[in-house]
Design an enzyme around this catalytic site. Structure first.
Site, PDB file in Angstrom:
ATOM      1  N   ASP A  78     -37.241 -40.096 -47.356  1.00 41.80           N
ATOM      2  CA  ASP A  78     -37.911 -40.984 -46.591  1.00 41.80           C
ATOM      3  C   ASP A  78     -39.405 -41.161 -46.522  1.00 41.80           C
ATOM      4  O   ASP A  78     -40.148 -41.219 -47.931  1.00 41.80           O
ATOM      5  CB  ASP A  78     -37.544 -41.068 -45.086  1.00 41.80           C
ATOM      6  N   TYR A 208     -46.807 -45.727 -40.938  1.00 42.33           N
ATOM      7  CA  TYR A 208     -46.674 -47.200 -41.340  1.00 42.33           C
ATOM      8  C   TYR A 208     -47.899 -48.166 -41.113  1.00 42.33           C
ATOM      9  O   TYR A 208     -48.099 -49.226 -41.920  1.00 42.33           O
ATOM     10  CB  TYR A 208     -45.505 -47.739 -40.117  1.00 42.33           C
ATOM     11  N   HIS A 273     -28.496 -43.539 -44.199  1.00 49.39           N
ATOM     12  CA  HIS A 273     -30.255 -42.978 -44.373  1.00 49.39           C
ATOM     13  C   HIS A 273     -30.333 -41.607 -44.555  1.00 49.39           C
ATOM     14  O   HIS A 273     -30.926 -41.158 -45.417  1.00 49.39           O
ATOM     15  CB  HIS A 273     -31.002 -43.766 -43.567  1.00 49.39           C
TER      16      HIS A 273
END
Length: 295
Positions: A78, A208, A273
């Protein structure tokens, strides 16, 4: 090894991912698993600029130097994987081989900033777009509770791009029970919650919010290939894999063109995930089989 959420792979049963670290330990590998800045026990600066890829790569290079080695085998998932790609791009001489979980390399597009592209494809409610408004998501997380939010994130298996509508970003219904995935224990979840509650989600959200700044920082790297040996592993139920264009990029030759030493792309069926936890032993075996070729 690097992962995105600050949980150390150190084999302590009171901490997350012990199944995975035990799988690697059983085949003879010792690992160092740093927390990315902003997670767990690390410092969590509030400035978004502190989370750009050049800062994180500098952290990683300093760690490698502190170990007294020139090269490392890199395993990452990730946001750890994203920063792992930057390390391989900026400092390929420090990485002997890279096992990347979940997130493939993303070549820089000079025509459009990443956030403009995501907003155009997926709209304002796309989760990464929603994360761009400082303070908004933090308020919703505080109202829903860290436990409910993390349990929902671990449980989700939707093939569509994740969208977080305002008001209840995580789709949690009042008084509705959220089931545990079979591979996640209550002890692991409690540890995650405890660590996230130390500093909140500011570190994770800042990664982000620094996406467009990474695009600016990497201007001179436009078109540059990643030239380290790579194994890529992803689950077919992973929202990254099912997002528009990703699986085509992986399988149509473009991924191999950008990463010419990509040796294998493994697609695991029925896996979401959090592949390193859900299929810890299998992932450990894949890693061992790959990196033993370089010993």
């Amino acid at each position: 090894m690097i992962r995105e959420d600050g949980i150390k792979w150190d084999g302590d049963p009171k901490k997350g991912d012990q199944k995975f670290i035990h799988a690697l330990s059983s085949v003879g590998y010792h690992s160092v698993a740093p927390d990315l800045r902003g997670f767990s026990d690390t410092e969590a600066p509030t400035s978004i600029t502190s989370y750009t890829c050049d800062h994180i790569v500098n952290d990683l290079v300093a760690l490698i130097d502190s170990l007294g080695v020139e090269q490392v085998f890199l395993v990452a998932h990730d946001w750890g994987a994203i920063m792992g790609w930057y390390l391989c791009l900026f400092k390929p001489e420090r990485v002997k081989a890279f096992v990347c979980l979940s997130v493939p390399f993303t070549p820089r597009s000079p025509q459009m900033k990443p956030m403009d592209r995501m907003q155009g494809f997926f709209g304002d409610d796309y989760y990464i777009c929603r994360f761009q408004a400082p303070g908004e998501i933090e308020v919703e997380i505080a109202e829903l509770g860290t436990t409910n939010v993390l349990k929902t994130i671990f449980s989700v298996r939707k093939p569509d791009p994740p969208c977080f509508p305002k008001g209840n970003a995580f789709g949690i219904r009042t008084n509705a029970s959220i089931s545990f995935p079979s591979w996640l224990s209550e002890e692991e979840l409690t540890y995650y919650v405890t660590k996230f509650d130390q500093k909140g989600f500011i570190g994770g959200l800042n990664y982000y919010q620094a996406i467009d700044q990474n695009w600016e920082v990497t201007e001179k790297w436009t078109g540059v290939q990643v030239k380290v040996p790579v194994m890529f592993i992803v689950g077919d139920l992973d929202m990254v894999y099912t997002t528009l264009g990703t699986n085509e990029y992986i399988h149509n030759g473009d991924f191999k063109n950008d990463v010419p030493f990509l040796e294998e792309a493994v697609l695991m069926e029925g896996v979401g995930h959090f592949i390193n936890q859900e299929r810890a032993k299998e992932i450990g075996s894949h890693i061992y089989d790959f990196i033993k070729k370089f010993k």
